[in-house]
Design a protein around this motif. Structure first.
Motif, PDB file in Angstrom:
ATOM      1  N   ARG A  47       0.831  -1.214   0.000  1.00 29.31           N
ATOM      2  CA  ARG A  47       0.000   0.000   0.000  1.00 29.31           C
ATOM      3  C   ARG A  47       0.863   1.261   0.000  1.00 29.31           C
ATOM      4  O   ARG A  47       0.469   2.294  -0.530  1.00 29.31           O
ATOM      5  CB  ARG A  47      -0.943  -0.012   1.208  1.00 29.31           C
ATOM      6  CG  ARG A  47      -1.894  -1.194   1.184  1.00 29.31           C
ATOM      7  CD  ARG A  47      -2.666  -1.323   2.484  1.00 29.31           C
ATOM      8  NE  ARG A  47      -3.797  -0.419   2.512  1.00 29.31           N
ATOM      9  CZ  ARG A  47      -4.961  -0.693   1.928  1.00 29.31           C
ATOM     10  NH1 ARG A  47      -5.127  -1.829   1.287  1.00 29.31           N
ATOM     11  NH2 ARG A  47      -5.945   0.156   1.978  1.00 29.31           N
ATOM     12  N   LEU A  52      -1.210   4.615  -1.352  1.00 30.26           N
ATOM     13  CA  LEU A  52      -2.484   4.686  -0.629  1.00 30.26           C
ATOM     14  C   LEU A  52      -2.262   5.148   0.804  1.00 30.26           C
ATOM     15  O   LEU A  52      -3.152   5.702   1.431  1.00 30.26           O
ATOM     16  CB  LEU A  52      -3.174   3.315  -0.636  1.00 30.26           C
ATOM     17  CG  LEU A  52      -3.679   2.866  -2.001  1.00 30.26           C
ATOM     18  CD1 LEU A  52      -4.132   1.407  -1.954  1.00 30.26           C
ATOM     19  CD2 LEU A  52      -4.833   3.758  -2.450  1.00 30.26           C
ATOM     20  N   PHE A  73      -6.486  -7.105  -5.026  1.00 27.06           N
ATOM     21  CA  PHE A  73      -6.619  -7.426  -3.598  1.00 27.06           C
ATOM     22  C   PHE A  73      -6.833  -8.919  -3.395  1.00 27.06           C
ATOM     23  O   PHE A  73      -7.086  -9.665  -4.342  1.00 27.06           O
ATOM     24  CB  PHE A  73      -7.805  -6.672  -2.998  1.00 27.06           C
ATOM     25  CG  PHE A  73      -7.690  -5.183  -3.081  1.00 27.06           C
ATOM     26  CD1 PHE A  73      -7.079  -4.454  -2.083  1.00 27.06           C
ATOM     27  CD2 PHE A  73      -8.198  -4.505  -4.180  1.00 27.06           C
ATOM     28  CE1 PHE A  73      -6.980  -3.073  -2.168  1.00 27.06           C
ATOM     29  CE2 PHE A  73      -8.101  -3.122  -4.269  1.00 27.06           C
ATOM     30  CZ  PHE A  73      -7.489  -2.410  -3.259  1.00 27.06           C
ATOM     31  N   THR A  77     -13.016  -7.849  -4.916  1.00 29.23           N
ATOM     32  CA  THR A  77     -13.283  -6.413  -4.778  1.00 29.23           C
ATOM     33  C   THR A  77     -13.903  -5.838  -6.045  1.00 29.23           C
ATOM     34  O   THR A  77     -13.426  -4.851  -6.602  1.00 29.23           O
ATOM     35  CB  THR A  77     -11.978  -5.657  -4.422  1.00 29.23           C
ATOM     36  OG1 THR A  77     -11.266  -6.391  -3.447  1.00 29.23           O
ATOM     37  CG2 THR A  77     -12.280  -4.286  -3.858  1.00 29.23           C
ATOM     38  N   LEU A  90     -13.163  -0.068 -15.245  1.00 28.82           N
ATOM     39  CA  LEU A  90     -13.143   0.960 -14.192  1.00 28.82           C
ATOM     40  C   LEU A  90     -12.035   2.006 -14.365  1.00 28.82           C
ATOM     41  O   LEU A  90     -12.296   3.202 -14.409  1.00 28.82           O
ATOM     42  CB  LEU A  90     -13.026   0.300 -12.814  1.00 28.82           C
ATOM     43  CG  LEU A  90     -12.952   1.290 -11.656  1.00 28.82           C
ATOM     44  CD1 LEU A  90     -14.261   2.035 -11.504  1.00 28.82           C
ATOM     45  CD2 LEU A  90     -12.594   0.602 -10.354  1.00 28.82           C
ATOM     46  N   LEU A  94     -12.539   6.010 -15.192  1.00 29.65           N
ATOM     47  CA  LEU A  94     -12.116   7.061 -14.268  1.00 29.65           C
ATOM     48  C   LEU A  94     -11.095   7.984 -14.914  1.00 29.65           C
ATOM     49  O   LEU A  94     -10.988   9.150 -14.556  1.00 29.65           O
ATOM     50  CB  LEU A  94     -11.535   6.435 -12.988  1.00 29.65           C
ATOM     51  CG  LEU A  94     -12.540   5.697 -12.110  1.00 29.65           C
ATOM     52  CD1 LEU A  94     -11.849   5.005 -10.958  1.00 29.65           C
ATOM     53  CD2 LEU A  94     -13.600   6.662 -11.582  1.00 29.65           C
TER      54      LEU A  94
ATOM     55  N   ASP B 147     -17.259  -0.600  -0.133  1.00 33.28           N
ATOM     56  CA  ASP B 147     -16.059  -1.408   0.083  1.00 33.28           C
ATOM     57  C   ASP B 147     -14.814  -0.505   0.167  1.00 33.28           C
ATOM     58  O   ASP B 147     -14.525   0.245  -0.759  1.00 33.28           O
ATOM     59  CB  ASP B 147     -15.930  -2.384  -1.097  1.00 33.28           C
ATOM     60  CG  ASP B 147     -14.810  -3.382  -0.898  1.00 33.28           C
ATOM     61  OD1 ASP B 147     -13.771  -3.013  -0.309  1.00 33.28           O
ATOM     62  OD2 ASP B 147     -14.972  -4.537  -1.332  1.00 33.28           O
ATOM     63  N   ASN B 149     -11.657  -1.230   0.128  1.00 29.38           N
ATOM     64  CA  ASN B 149     -10.641  -1.534  -0.881  1.00 29.38           C
ATOM     65  C   ASN B 149     -11.011  -0.907  -2.228  1.00 29.38           C
ATOM     66  O   ASN B 149     -10.140  -0.431  -2.961  1.00 29.38           O
ATOM     67  CB  ASN B 149     -10.467  -3.045  -1.038  1.00 29.38           C
ATOM     68  CG  ASN B 149      -9.649  -3.643   0.101  1.00 29.38           C
ATOM     69  OD1 ASN B 149      -8.862  -2.936   0.736  1.00 29.38           O
ATOM     70  ND2 ASN B 149      -9.835  -4.919   0.357  1.00 29.38           N
ATOM     71  N   LEU B 150     -12.309  -0.916  -2.542  1.00 23.70           N
ATOM     72  CA  LEU B 150     -12.737  -0.281  -3.801  1.00 23.70           C
ATOM     73  C   LEU B 150     -12.494   1.223  -3.760  1.00 23.70           C
ATOM     74  O   LEU B 150     -12.071   1.822  -4.750  1.00 23.70           O
ATOM     75  CB  LEU B 150     -14.218  -0.572  -4.061  1.00 23.70           C
ATOM     76  CG  LEU B 150     -14.522  -1.777  -4.962  1.00 23.70           C
ATOM     77  CD1 LEU B 150     -16.013  -2.035  -5.040  1.00 23.70           C
ATOM     78  CD2 LEU B 150     -13.950  -1.581  -6.358  1.00 23.70           C
ATOM     79  N   ASP B 152     -10.113   2.656  -2.132  1.00 19.02           N
ATOM     80  CA  ASP B 152      -8.669   2.781  -2.363  1.00 19.02           C
ATOM     81  C   ASP B 152      -8.342   2.650  -3.846  1.00 19.02           C
ATOM     82  O   ASP B 152      -7.513   3.374  -4.390  1.00 19.02           O
ATOM     83  CB  ASP B 152      -7.910   1.705  -1.571  1.00 19.02           C
ATOM     84  CG  ASP B 152      -7.740   2.088  -0.110  1.00 19.02           C
ATOM     85  OD1 ASP B 152      -7.992   3.262   0.213  1.00 19.02           O
ATOM     86  OD2 ASP B 152      -7.376   1.223   0.692  1.00 19.02           O
ATOM     87  N   LEU B 153      -8.996   1.687  -4.502  1.00 15.14           N
ATOM     88  CA  LEU B 153      -8.731   1.469  -5.922  1.00 15.14           C
ATOM     89  C   LEU B 153      -9.138   2.696  -6.740  1.00 15.14           C
ATOM     90  O   LEU B 153      -8.415   3.120  -7.646  1.00 15.14           O
ATOM     91  CB  LEU B 153      -9.505   0.236  -6.396  1.00 15.14           C
ATOM     92  CG  LEU B 153      -9.045  -0.378  -7.719  1.00 15.14           C
ATOM     93  CD1 LEU B 153      -7.634  -0.901  -7.591  1.00 15.14           C
ATOM     94  CD2 LEU B 153      -9.986  -1.481  -8.142  1.00 15.14           C
ATOM     95  N   PHE B 154     -10.309   3.262  -6.400  1.00 13.68           N
ATOM     96  CA  PHE B 154     -10.753   4.484  -7.084  1.00 13.68           C
ATOM     97  C   PHE B 154      -9.709   5.587  -6.900  1.00 13.68           C
ATOM     98  O   PHE B 154      -9.377   6.304  -7.836  1.00 13.68           O
ATOM     99  CB  PHE B 154     -12.110   4.950  -6.517  1.00 13.68           C
ATOM    100  CG  PHE B 154     -13.307   4.358  -7.217  1.00 13.68           C
ATOM    101  CD1 PHE B 154     -13.555   3.001  -7.186  1.00 13.68           C
ATOM    102  CD2 PHE B 154     -14.181   5.168  -7.925  1.00 13.68           C
ATOM    103  CE1 PHE B 154     -14.656   2.460  -7.823  1.00 13.68           C
ATOM    104  CE2 PHE B 154     -15.288   4.641  -8.572  1.00 13.68           C
ATOM    105  CZ  PHE B 154     -15.521   3.284  -8.523  1.00 13.68           C
TER     106      PHE B 154
END
Lengths: 243, 261
Positions: A47, A52, A73, A77, A90, A94, B147, B149-150, B152-154
């Protein structure tokens, strides 16, 4: 070299010190596994690399700009309300990639992850292994230079896990990306990696780095060779050593 | 066969109860101003059909407007809460205070403030207050249940707060919101009826007022007809919201999966 961690330490609000004095280089194009006992800070290291979380001390340095990074992960997820294609899209969505192009690239990523024909399936219609494949497709759809994986196959049964190991190696070879792979399985790391970093118990740091030379093309038979047994033996011994 | 029984059995029970009711009332010669027979209620319904429909429409209007406002307001405030912890901590206790104070106790005050000449507005406000809180609290919980983790992914992919809200938090909150809407729909109807009871007279024209009116005149059959209409309205609201829930969730949510299994 792609990135380096220098004397990194990280504690959490609960007071747990996850990492102390972690120094680790990650070379471009390598398949590096982080192996260690449970709770040794492997996931925290991942991480930190992803950005993160920030380190308390030390530094995470990249050679050049931070590379396009994917993250897989332990759990798939996925967004349960979205089908496999939308989930795989995704990162592209984004980043503002046009819808048509995003769909084409996501469909290609799904096909490469072994899910051709499952574009419209919702996560709950897929098995654990297939969900993990969607998760991998989502990561590779954005063509990352660096792919971070946090015990991605730990919850899968053995056949699904071995199939995913082989498919992951194919993706790694074809895309020339760098993979940092957290696992607690000695055998998985011995099969996949070009290098293994063995962590100490918490607070984690690297106690030994083991370079491996697995054959470029490997399949189930490699698991039965003396070379594989020797690699697994070295990792296992490093894990058991009390520094 | 099993599916047919599922609908046939409750229907058969209803018919049996009505038949037993009709026979008992007639056999014991119960006066119609105490317990009317189903046939008396049906006649009262037919005789007063235009005025009952007008009242049903008035109650439906108040209920629906209050429900829509409560849903929009509850979701809106929950979204603001999700963006600012400080706003949530500041406002949430007051939302709770408003919820736990019995609305019947606040209703007279609202009626006085809004005024009997704008009775409909007062009814909507009271029905809104009753149905607002479940939407707010459930949506707030739902937005937080995304979620991690999601999220974090975003963030890893550089998503903006807006993207995280629209693409992740709102869909995550949807099952919570739909559950709350089923509760709030029923509460809005209760609020509309209670408000009219409190208003008691004046320009109110809903079903609750018809019940008071019929009670004062000892038209018990008409009271029953109004009650049946209220029950039907409540069931229709619940059924419509259940259908909405099914339409939005059945493809992906676990709650729909179990029904199929």
């Amino acid at each position: 070299m792609l990135l380096s961690l220098r004397d990194v330490s990280k504690s959490f609000a609960s007071g747990t010190q996850a990492l102390k004095g972690l120094t680790l280089d990650v070379g471009a194009g390598e398949f590096l596994s982080l192996v260690g006992p449970s709770g040794c800070g492997k996931s925290t290291a991942l991480r930190l690399i992803a950005g993160l979380i920030a380190p308390d001390g030390g530094a995470v340095n990249f050679a050049g700009d931070k590379p396009e990074t994917g993250f897989v992960f332990q759990e798939p997820t996925l967004m349960p309300w979205a089908n496999a294609l939308t989930n795989a899209r995704l990162a592209l969505d984004l980043e503002g990639v046009a819808r048509g192009e995003a769909e084409a690239r996501a469909a290609e990523a799904l096909a490469r992850a072994g899910l051709k024909g499952f574009e419209q399936a919702f996560p709950r219609e897929l098995s654990g292994g297939m969900k993990m494949r969607v998760s991998i497709a989502r990561a590779i759809a954005a063509k990352p230079k660096l792919l971070l994986m946090d015990e991605p196959f730990a919850a899968l049964d053995e056949p699904a896990r071995q199939a995913l190991n082989d498919d992951l190696l194919t993706l790694w070879r074809e895309d020339g990306m760098t993979i940092v792979f957290v696992t607690h399985s000695v055998y998985e790391s011995a099969y996949l990696s070009t290098r293994v970093a063995v962590f100490s118990a918490r607070p984690g740091r690297v106690v030994e780095e083991i370079a491996l030379k697995p054959p470029a093309q490997r399949d189930e038979r490699y698991r039965l060779t003396p070379e594989f047994a020797a690699a697994a033996g070295r990792i296992s011994a490093a894990l058991k050593a009390k520094p | 066969m099993k599916a047919a029984l599922k609908y046939l059995l409750p229907f058969a029970l209803g018919v049996a109860v009505l038949a037993a009711w009709q026979i008992t009332v007639r056999a014991l010669d119960v006066p119609v101003y105490l317990v009317p027979a189903p046939s008396d209620i049906a006649r009262a319904f037919a005789d007063n059909f235009p005025s009952l429909m007008a009242s049903l429409w008035a109650t439906l209007q108040v209920t629906l407007i209050a429900f829509v406002l409560a849903t929009a307001g509850g979701v809106g405030l929950a979204v603001i809460f999700s963006q600012s912890r400080m706003v949530e901590n500041t406002l949430y206790p007051y939302a709770v205070a408003l919820q736990v104070t019995p609305v019947v106790a606040i209703a007279p005050l609202i009626l006085i403030w809004v005024g009997y000449d704008r009775i409909e507005l007062a009814l909507i406000l009271i029905a809104f207050l009753v149905s607002f809180f479940p939407i707010l609290s459930n949506t707030t919980l739902g937005l937080k249940s995304a979620d991690h983790n999601l999220i974090d992914l975003f963030k890893l992919y550089g998503a903006s707060r807006w993207q995280i809200l629209v693409r992740l938090q709102l869909p995550s909150a949807l099952p919570y919101l739909l559950g709350a809407m089923k509760i709030a729909g029923g509460l809005a109807l209760i609020g509309a009826v209670v408000a009219e009871f409190v208003a008691g007279s004046g320009t109110a024209t809903g079903l609750a007022w018809r019940i008071i009116e019929a009670g004062n005149r000892l038209e018990i059959a008409k009271m029953f007809a109004c009650l049946a209409l209220l029950a039907a309205l409540g069931i229709a609201i619940f059924a419509a919201l259940s259908a909405l829930e099914y339409a939005l969730l059945h493809k992906w949510h676990e709650s729909a999966l179990k029904k199929q299994g």
